[in-house]
Design a protein around this motif. Structure first.
Motif, PDB file in Angstrom:
ATOM      1  N   THR A   1       5.153   1.050   8.244  1.00 41.00           N
ATOM      2  CA  THR A   1       4.485  -0.046   8.952  1.00 41.00           C
ATOM      3  C   THR A   1       3.138   0.400   9.506  1.00 41.00           C
ATOM      4  O   THR A   1       2.116  -0.262   9.319  1.00 41.00           O
ATOM      5  CB  THR A   1       5.372  -0.561  10.102  1.00 41.00           C
ATOM      6  OG1 THR A   1       6.650  -0.961   9.586  1.00 41.00           O
ATOM      7  CG2 THR A   1       4.725  -1.737  10.809  1.00 41.00           C
ATOM      8  N   MET A   2       3.140   1.553  10.179  1.00 45.16           N
ATOM      9  CA  MET A   2       1.899   2.032  10.778  1.00 45.16           C
ATOM     10  C   MET A   2       0.900   2.495   9.713  1.00 45.16           C
ATOM     11  O   MET A   2      -0.311   2.373   9.894  1.00 45.16           O
ATOM     12  CB  MET A   2       2.188   3.167  11.758  1.00 45.16           C
ATOM     13  CG  MET A   2       3.141   2.798  12.892  1.00 45.16           C
ATOM     14  SD  MET A   2       2.719   1.260  13.733  1.00 45.16           S
ATOM     15  CE  MET A   2       1.116   1.636  14.401  1.00 45.16           C
ATOM     16  N   PHE A   3       1.406   3.013   8.623  1.00 38.54           N
ATOM     17  CA  PHE A   3       0.559   3.355   7.479  1.00 38.54           C
ATOM     18  C   PHE A   3      -0.200   2.108   7.018  1.00 38.54           C
ATOM     19  O   PHE A   3      -1.416   2.151   6.774  1.00 38.54           O
ATOM     20  CB  PHE A   3       1.422   3.904   6.351  1.00 38.54           C
ATOM     21  CG  PHE A   3       0.672   4.270   5.096  1.00 38.54           C
ATOM     22  CD1 PHE A   3       0.279   5.587   4.864  1.00 38.54           C
ATOM     23  CD2 PHE A   3       0.368   3.316   4.141  1.00 38.54           C
ATOM     24  CE1 PHE A   3      -0.415   5.929   3.702  1.00 38.54           C
ATOM     25  CE2 PHE A   3      -0.323   3.649   2.978  1.00 38.54           C
ATOM     26  CZ  PHE A   3      -0.710   4.957   2.757  1.00 38.54           C
ATOM     27  N   ALA A   4       0.520   0.996   6.916  1.00 42.26           N
ATOM     28  CA  ALA A   4      -0.101  -0.245   6.443  1.00 42.26           C
ATOM     29  C   ALA A   4      -1.136  -0.757   7.445  1.00 42.26           C
ATOM     30  O   ALA A   4      -2.164  -1.317   7.047  1.00 42.26           O
ATOM     31  CB  ALA A   4       0.967  -1.305   6.193  1.00 42.26           C
TER      32      ALA A   4
ATOM     33  N   HIS B   1      -0.575  -9.810   7.037  1.00 42.52           N
ATOM     34  CA  HIS B   1       0.731  -9.868   7.694  1.00 42.52           C
ATOM     35  C   HIS B   1       1.578  -8.739   7.115  1.00 42.52           C
ATOM     36  O   HIS B   1       1.894  -8.737   5.922  1.00 42.52           O
ATOM     37  CB  HIS B   1       1.403 -11.219   7.454  1.00 42.52           C
ATOM     38  CG  HIS B   1       0.677 -12.374   8.077  1.00 42.52           C
ATOM     39  ND1 HIS B   1       1.165 -13.059   9.160  1.00 42.52           N
ATOM     40  CD2 HIS B   1      -0.512 -12.967   7.751  1.00 42.52           C
ATOM     41  CE1 HIS B   1       0.319 -14.024   9.499  1.00 42.52           C
ATOM     42  NE2 HIS B   1      -0.714 -13.983   8.646  1.00 42.52           N
ATOM     43  N   ILE B   2       1.931  -7.783   7.954  1.00 45.24           N
ATOM     44  CA  ILE B   2       2.625  -6.575   7.508  1.00 45.24           C
ATOM     45  C   ILE B   2       4.109  -6.682   7.836  1.00 45.24           C
ATOM     46  O   ILE B   2       4.486  -7.000   8.969  1.00 45.24           O
ATOM     47  CB  ILE B   2       2.019  -5.331   8.203  1.00 45.24           C
ATOM     48  CG1 ILE B   2       0.555  -5.157   7.793  1.00 45.24           C
ATOM     49  CG2 ILE B   2       2.828  -4.082   7.885  1.00 45.24           C
ATOM     50  CD1 ILE B   2      -0.188  -4.142   8.640  1.00 45.24           C
ATOM     51  N   GLU B   3       4.941  -6.402   6.838  1.00 44.02           N
ATOM     52  CA  GLU B   3       6.395  -6.335   7.019  1.00 44.02           C
ATOM     53  C   GLU B   3       6.848  -4.959   6.563  1.00 44.02           C
ATOM     54  O   GLU B   3       6.752  -4.632   5.378  1.00 44.02           O
ATOM     55  CB  GLU B   3       7.100  -7.417   6.191  1.00 44.02           C
ATOM     56  CG  GLU B   3       6.787  -8.841   6.609  1.00 44.02           C
ATOM     57  CD  GLU B   3       7.709  -9.347   7.719  1.00 44.02           C
ATOM     58  OE1 GLU B   3       8.663  -8.623   8.049  1.00 44.02           O
ATOM     59  OE2 GLU B   3       7.466 -10.453   8.234  1.00 44.02           O
ATOM     60  N   GLY B   4       7.303  -4.114   7.523  1.00 44.52           N
ATOM     61  CA  GLY B   4       7.670  -2.758   7.179  1.00 44.52           C
ATOM     62  C   GLY B   4       9.161  -2.475   7.347  1.00 44.52           C
ATOM     63  O   GLY B   4       9.774  -2.932   8.315  1.00 44.52           O
TER      64      GLY B   4
ATOM     65  N   PRO C   1       0.806  -1.228   0.000  1.00 47.05           N
ATOM     66  CA  PRO C   1       0.000   0.000   0.000  1.00 47.05           C
ATOM     67  C   PRO C   1       0.833   1.270   0.000  1.00 47.05           C
ATOM     68  O   PRO C   1       0.318   2.350  -0.280  1.00 47.05           O
ATOM     69  CB  PRO C   1      -0.804  -0.111   1.298  1.00 47.05           C
ATOM     70  CG  PRO C   1       0.018  -0.982   2.175  1.00 47.05           C
ATOM     71  CD  PRO C   1       0.712  -1.948   1.276  1.00 47.05           C
ATOM     72  N   GLN C   2       2.112   1.134   0.325  1.00 47.43           N
ATOM     73  CA  GLN C   2       3.032   2.277   0.305  1.00 47.43           C
ATOM     74  C   GLN C   2       4.451   1.745   0.166  1.00 47.43           C
ATOM     75  O   GLN C   2       4.756   0.619   0.562  1.00 47.43           O
ATOM     76  CB  GLN C   2       2.910   3.093   1.602  1.00 47.43           C
ATOM     77  CG  GLN C   2       3.886   4.270   1.654  1.00 47.43           C
ATOM     78  CD  GLN C   2       3.699   5.136   2.884  1.00 47.43           C
ATOM     79  OE1 GLN C   2       2.811   5.952   2.917  1.00 47.43           O
ATOM     80  NE2 GLN C   2       4.548   4.948   3.889  1.00 47.43           N
ATOM     81  N   ARG C   3       5.289   2.560  -0.342  1.00 52.44           N
ATOM     82  CA  ARG C   3       6.687   2.167  -0.500  1.00 52.44           C
ATOM     83  C   ARG C   3       7.294   1.844   0.869  1.00 52.44           C
ATOM     84  O   ARG C   3       7.073   2.547   1.841  1.00 52.44           O
ATOM     85  CB  ARG C   3       7.455   3.317  -1.156  1.00 52.44           C
ATOM     86  CG  ARG C   3       8.873   2.984  -1.545  1.00 52.44           C
ATOM     87  CD  ARG C   3       9.478   4.145  -2.293  1.00 52.44           C
ATOM     88  NE  ARG C   3      10.845   3.893  -2.679  1.00 52.44           N
ATOM     89  CZ  ARG C   3      11.614   4.742  -3.337  1.00 52.44           C
ATOM     90  NH1 ARG C   3      11.103   5.933  -3.681  1.00 52.44           N
ATOM     91  NH2 ARG C   3      12.843   4.430  -3.655  1.00 52.44           N
ATOM     92  N   GLY C   4       8.037   0.748   0.928  1.00 54.01           N
ATOM     93  CA  GLY C   4       8.713   0.388   2.170  1.00 54.01           C
ATOM     94  C   GLY C   4       7.935  -0.560   3.052  1.00 54.01           C
ATOM     95  O   GLY C   4       8.356  -0.835   4.179  1.00 54.01           O
TER      96      GLY C   4
END
Length: 915
Positions: A163-166, A154-157, A139-142
């Motif tokens: 990370t919090m954006f996701a 499952h979020i990997e930032g 959803p966003q770069r990074g």
């Protein structure tokens, strides 16, 4: 979007308008017509969320041993195509309802579930997707999001901001419409969002009384959090990124209908931009429901006044103390260590303000909560939640087969489709956790697991809310009336602050009119605020006009608890294990019981911004708010809150029962007596521990699931009723004898409300259950009416499963019957009541009273079932079914009754799960 697609959207919306105009009976026909106009185009346009090319997930340093379940499913967003498909064919959107069957079917397998079968009823709760992800996107770069086989993100930032954006993005992706309902409910603006119906107006009025915040108030709370050192500043940065993620999804949904929840189409709305203040509003709603205790002093005072009027001042107070059950030494507690709270008060009678019996009913009516139903785009929505919820059982490694502790625990937040909670697994700089949080305030996992530990919560209900009585006055001079806008404080007449709450209400389709009213109107509501808090009602004390105002310790501090959740999500902060867990929850202000398990420890911590009150006041009764008896300004210190690591008994149990000896029950809690529903769990777990047999995860699940279908009356109350009744019915009455014997057989088999023997959809002891439910009302009335008639005890007679909420037996007269009959029988009773009530303490008279109550019950059941034959009194098990109340257009199916958490974890860290 091409012209054909736009045209199809228009046709669909027009069809939906006609469906609304046609009422419920006509909607199905109209919707079928809409489908015929272009089903192929609609399915293409509103196809369920697509994804990028899947990629293999990277390995994670996960020790394993974590399971969880949360019906109905992860997905809570249905676009208009999904809605149409469901209305026509009852086809659920993907991952909307794929955990209901797993959750419900457990009750048919316990109490003989084996370790090999756990993954049939719980999903593996890994950090990182096991195997091939179902969908992968960024959803966003990074930052990368991978959806597993149950749709859990499952979020990997790479960065904390990404990370919090996701987290915000996937929350909106899974719960956008529900979040929108909650933010408007928290802001007391439901009528603006869902429509100007009577139910929505009442909910707005009720929320405004609880949390009458201006926009400036909401902003100030966020700013004050940001100013709380480095931790507060970090929470604010995280919140900004979280809000940005929500808004990124909202923008996407506004541009492409396949991402837009179908409920917006029905409301003729599009989602508006999210703000940090929206999350503050939701926090006030969640905290006001699940994280508070007390605040019912006026009702307790009315009960006392009625008893004293009937029995005299001294005897009335003694009777009141018996039923109050504030510090019963027999009451089940979570930990054995003593933690005194609100002890040693030497009450000055001048501090107490009991409202006049002539006017108190009107005062209480003004404070009555709404029916907790609102009107949504597809019809009424039942927002009721149980009075108490959630449970936890934990056992130390000494008593387990693998030598490591086991926990089976979770919150019970009622049943909705979709759930109020949403699940996420997240790993980024300074954050590593998987679990659930309330949508809209879930920037951190609130209950779940870290790398090598897990935690959960139950509602604690410690006394953090008070009702004050202030004398009314006229700031400009003159005689005060019930309408006066001033109050006396420290000898000065202070003007109340008047908050004007204005909203532009949305159109509403009145059911009886069958025609939508497309005009909006301006709605104004007013609430008065004092330095204690909002004015809740008005009344009189000794004929003089007064106002009842409510003070809640977390008022204007709704976001502060976020620091505690930030800590428990931080693997570095949590490196100290159980001690770190307890320090983390020192920063949660709401009143909850928190539980923890890792490879070697089990632990418990109570959180609460619990005020230290003036020792001259009665914490159970309304106090004069004149400046003389105010809260001290101090609150319980962390070390004064109930807490333990590895308790001596080797286990922990909680089912919303009392925290610890000496920790006084809040003023609205009249059920902390000699028994509690926690006995259903504790007696099973204690017996298992004392047996010497080593426990497995399956054993712990069996203990929980077996207790989940037990009627508290059948296990704890009716054994004593049967002892009083004796073996034979008076005069050899065959109907009474059969009723008594049916109850006895039900008690002997454990008092369950379940269908195991025949698996035919009928309870195994359906006749006994029908008798037991009807009889309890009669016997409670017969035992206590001679003393309580004409007085309003602030407790329900019974907390039935038939409410459709799942949770049951948390409040009621169970403990009163249990304690009183033991006293009548001459048994050993700790902390006995000052008198026995049944038969005025005479066993023969009491026995006669109970048989007469059973005879009256026979008449009730003959009328209910239209038969004089006991065999025909078969309780309908469907009356107890759990309703997964739809918060939108898609409704998950009902489930058989069970009394267990909504989100539930099964944890034994590092012990492989057999699959």
């Amino acid at each position: 979007m091409n012209q054909w697609a736009v045209g199809m959207v228009c046709v669909t919306i027009v069809g939906f308008v006609f469906a609304l105009r046609s009422g419920k009976r006509g909607r199905r026909k109209v919707l079928r017509s809409v489908i015929c106009l272009g089903m192929a185009g609609l399915l293409a346009l509103f196809s369920i969320h697509g994804g990028n090319t899947p990629v293999e997930a990277e390995g994670t340093p996960d020790p394993g041993g974590f399971l969880n379940i949360m019906p109905p499913g992860q997905n809570g967003v249905a676009n208009f195509g999904d809605v149409l498909a469901f209305l026509i064919s009852k086809k659920f959107p993907k991952h909307f309802n794929d955990q209901t069957q797993m959750y419900e079917s457990l009750i048919g397998r316990s109490p003989t579930l084996t370790e090999d079968e756990l993954t049939r009823y719980f999903k593996v709760a890994s950090l990182g997707v096991e195997g091939k992800p179902e969908r992968t996107y960024s959803p966003q770069r990074g930052v990368t999001v991978e959806r597993d086989g149950f749709g859990v993100p499952h979020i990997e930032g790479e960065t904390r901001e990404a990370t919090m954006f996701a987290v915000g993005y996937v929350t909106a992706e899974d719960r956008l419409f529900m979040m929108d309902v909650l933010r408007h409910l928290g802001r007391a603006q439901l009528s603006q969002f869902l429509g100007d119906s009577e139910r929505n107006r009442r909910m707005d009025e009720a929320q405004l009384k609880v949390a009458p915040y201006t926009e400036a108030d909401l902003t100030r709370q966020a700013q004050e959090l940001c100013a709380q050192g480095t931790e507060g500043a970090q929470v604010c940065e995280d919140m900004e990124a979280y809000v940005a993620g929500i808004n990124a999804y909202i923008k996407k949904a506004r541009l492409n209908p396949k991402y837009l929840p179908g409920e917006y189409v029905a409301l003729f709305k599009i989602p508006q931009k999210w703000k940090m203040e929206d999350s503050v509003a939701i926090a006030s709603l969640v905290g006001g429901i699940f994280g508070k205790g007390g605040g019912e002093e006026v009702a307790a005072g009315k009960f006392l006044s009625q008893l004293q009027q009937k029995h005299g001042e001294k005897e009335g107070r003694r009777i009141w103390e018996d039923f109050r059950s504030a510090e019963d030494p027999e009451t089940p507690v979570t930990i054995r260590e003593r933690f005194p709270y609100q002890e040693g008060h030497r009450v000055d009678s001048r501090s107490t303000a009991l409202l006049d019996l002539e006017t108190v009913d009107q005062t209480l009516k003004e404070m009555e909560p709404p029916e907790m139903k609102i009107d949504g785009p597809m019809g009424p929505i039942d927002l009721r939640v149980p009075d108490g919820m959630s449970n936890a059982i934990l056992v130390g490694g000494k008593h387990t087969e693998a030598g490591r502790p086991i926990a089976v625990f979770g919150p019970q937040t009622s049943y909705f489709s979709p759930q109020l909670l949403t699940e996420v697994a997240v790993r980024g700089p300074g954050i590593e956790a998987r679990g659930v949080g309330f949508a809209g305030v879930n920037l951190y996992v609130q209950m779940g697991r870290g790398r090598d530990f897990s935690w959960s919560a139950t509602s604690a209900g410690a006394d953090n809310v008070d009702q004050w009585v202030v004398k009314l006055c006229e700031p400009a001079g003159g005689k005060p009336t019930l309408d006066s806008k001033g109050y006396l404080y420290k000898g000065e007449c202070r003007p109340m602050e008047t908050l004007n709450h204005t909203q532009q209400t949305a159109p509403w389709v009145k059911k009886e009119e069958r025609t939508p009213r497309m005009k909006t109107k301006r709605m104004n509501m007013k609430v008065n605020r004092t330095l204690y808090g909002p004015v809740s009602a008005r009344g009189t004390v000794k004929g003089e006009p007064v106002a009842v105002v409510t003070q809640r310790s977390t008022y204007m501090k709704e976001l502060n608890s976020a620091i505690g959740f930030k800590r428990v999500n931080d693997p570095r902060y949590m490196s100290g294990g159980a001690a770190s867990f307890q320090r983390a929850f020192d920063r949660v202000d709401y009143t909850f019981n928190w539980f923890y398990v890792d490879k070697q420890d089990i632990a418990y911590k109570h959180s609460c911004l619990c005020p230290v009150r003036d020792k001259r006041t009665d914490p159970d009764l309304p106090t004069w708010g004149n400046g003389e008896y105010d809260w001290s300004g101090e609150f319980l210190k962390p070390e004064q809150q109930p807490r333990v690591i590895n308790p001596k008994q080797g286990y922990l149990v909680n089912w919303n029962n009392k925290q610890a000896p000496g920790f006084r029950a809040n003023d609205e809690q009249f059920s902390y007596g000699s028994i509690h529903r926690s006995d259903l769990l504790e007696k099973r777990l204690k017996a298992a521990v004392e047996s010497g047999n080593k426990l497995t995860r399956a054993d712990m699940v069996n203990i929980m699931a077996d207790a989940a279908t037990v009627d508290l009356k059948g296990q704890e109350v009716y054994p004593w009723v049967l002892k009083v009744l004796g073996e034979k019915a008076p005069g050899g009455d065959p109907v009474l004898q059969e009723m008594r014997d049916r109850l006895a057989r039900w008690v002997e088999t454990g008092g369950h409300r379940r269908d195991l023997a025949g698996n035919d959809g009928k309870y195994d002891h359906a006749v006994a259950i029908a008798i037991g439910d009807a009889y309890f009302k009669r016997l409670a009335k017969a035992m206590f009416d001679p003393v309580l008639a004409g007085a309003d005890l602030p407790n329900v007679v019974e907390d039935y499963p038939s409410q459709g909420l799942g949770s049951a037996f948390n409040a009621g007269y169970y403990t009163y019957v249990h304690k009183d009959l033991r006293q009548v029988l001459g048994g050993k009773v700790k902390g006995p009541w000052h008198r026995s009530y049944c038969g005025e303490g005479d066993l023969n008279t009491c026995r006669d009273t109970l048989w007469k109550a059973l005879e009256a019950t026979a008449g009730d059941l003959q009328q209910t079932y239209g038969s004089a034959y006991v065999n025909n009194w078969v309780y309908d098990a469907t009356k107890d079914e759990i309703i997964q109340e739809p918060l939108g257009a898609v409704e998950a199916p009902r489930m058989r009754w069970m009394n267990r958490p909504t989100f539930q974890q099964v944890v034994q860290v590092g012990v492989p799960i057999r699959q």
